[in-house]
Design a protein around this motif. Structure first.
Motif, PDB file in Angstrom:
ATOM      1  N   ASP A 223       2.296   1.858  -3.449  1.00  0.00           N
ATOM      2  CA  ASP A 223       1.357   2.043  -4.557  1.00  0.00           C
ATOM      3  C   ASP A 223       1.301   3.512  -4.970  1.00  0.00           C
ATOM      4  N   ARG A 224       1.545   3.779  -6.256  1.00  0.00           N
ATOM      5  CA  ARG A 224       1.620   5.164  -6.734  1.00  0.00           C
ATOM      6  C   ARG A 224       0.247   5.790  -6.970  1.00  0.00           C
ATOM      7  N   HIS A 225      -0.821   4.993  -6.880  1.00  0.00           N
ATOM      8  CA  HIS A 225      -2.170   5.517  -7.063  1.00  0.00           C
ATOM      9  C   HIS A 225      -2.920   5.645  -5.744  1.00  0.00           C
ATOM     10  N   PHE A 226      -2.777   4.647  -4.862  1.00  0.00           N
ATOM     11  CA  PHE A 226      -3.560   4.620  -3.637  1.00  0.00           C
ATOM     12  C   PHE A 226      -2.719   4.824  -2.367  1.00  0.00           C
TER      13      PHE A 226
ATOM     14  N   GLY B 113       3.694   5.932  -2.948  1.00  0.00           N
ATOM     15  CA  GLY B 113       4.393   5.672  -4.198  1.00  0.00           C
ATOM     16  C   GLY B 113       5.896   5.676  -4.042  1.00  0.00           C
TER      17      GLY B 113
ATOM     18  N   HIS C 194       0.829  -1.206   0.000  1.00  0.00           N
ATOM     19  CA  HIS C 194       0.000   0.000   0.000  1.00  0.00           C
ATOM     20  C   HIS C 194       0.863   1.256   0.000  1.00  0.00           C
TER      21      HIS C 194
END
Length: 278
Positions: free
Chosen positions: A37-40, A43, A34
């Protein structure tokens, strides 16, 4: 859990750095994925964790490295430079020579007057069983079958396993096609980082790296050290080499002697500080 962190990068190879000495930190694989993660999440390519050392007589800190997929790994040269800048900027130490424990062994980080960081990456290890690589004997190069085609590569451990393929042009190298296949090839029981290198001359190497558990990154410090060690071992480069990666250049030095360490010098940059609720 609210987690304070610092976002940093070394030539575009980016990290979430977490101080585990002044806050309670619980990082399972799902949490690590998590964070990366570069979106959620935040990143990053890797998460770096600062912990107290197991043996304070030998090291100032314990330095742990987690890939974007949640796996823990032994070594990261760009991360080591960021680690050194982080512990000084956060007031955890004023030392310019910083010994740290890693999963791959003890390393020493040197912060120079211009704030670039010089890292003792340790001596390269070519013995197959210590990389680890399944091979009958040590050799300058090995051949693997990849989808029915022979691929010739060198292999070394820089505290973590590396394979290196020589190419005519790194810009056109099949990094994303071949990298994952070699990373998980049965010959490498703990997977492997895969470098694609072009020797411009005896003092310059062009390099791209598909990192184990992270994919291709803009720069890989241990990959640069591995490329230099393999090519120096073959007599193709001199003792001091500039390695050009997509994110910028690193300076590597190695005498070529069996027990001598590879030295890596380059920048480390702080991007921002923040917190995240998990």
């Amino acid at each position: 859990m609210r987690l304070e962190f610092t976002k940093m990068h070394g030539l575009g190879n980016d990290f979430v750095v977490i101080d585990g000495t002044r806050q309670a930190v619980r990082l399972d694989e799902a949490t690590l994925r998590h964070l990366a993660d570069r979106h959620f999440g935040i990143g990053c390519d890797q998460i770096l964790l600062v912990e107290p050392p197991g043996d304070p007589a030998q090291a100032l800190f314990r330095y742990r490295i987690f890939n974007a997929d949640g796996s823990e790994v032994e070594q990261c040269g760009n991360g080591a430079r960021c680690f050194a800048r982080f512990v000084r900027e956060q007031g955890l130490t004023e030392a310019r020579e910083i010994p740290v424990e890693t999963l791959g062994g003890r390393i020493v980080l040197h912060v120079e007057d211009d704030e670039r960081v010089r890292v003792n990456m340790g001596a390269p290890v070519f013995a197959p069983e210590r990389i680890p690589l399944r091979a009958e004997r040590e050799a300058p190069a090995y051949t693997l079958e990849i989808e029915g085609h022979p691929i010739t590569l060198g292999a070394v451990s820089m505290g973590n396993p590396h394979a290196l393929i020589l190419v005519d042009d790194v810009a056109r190298a099949p990094v994303t096609e071949i990298g994952p296949l070699i990373e998980r090839h049965e010959s490498f029981p703990r997977r492997v980082n895969v470098g694609f290198a072009h020797v411009r001359d005896r003092g310059h190497i062009d390099l791209r790296v598909f990192e184990r558990g992270a994919g291709e990154t803009l720069a890989c410090g241990s990959g640069a050290a591995a490329a230099m060690a393999i090519l120096r071992h073959r007599g193709l480069v001199d003792a001091d080499v500039e390695v050009s990666l997509p994110g910028g250049a690193l300076v590597l030095s190695w005498s070529g002697q069996a027990e001598a360490p590879v030295w890596l010098t380059g920048p480390a940059t702080t991007v921002f500080n923040g917190w995240i609720d998990l």
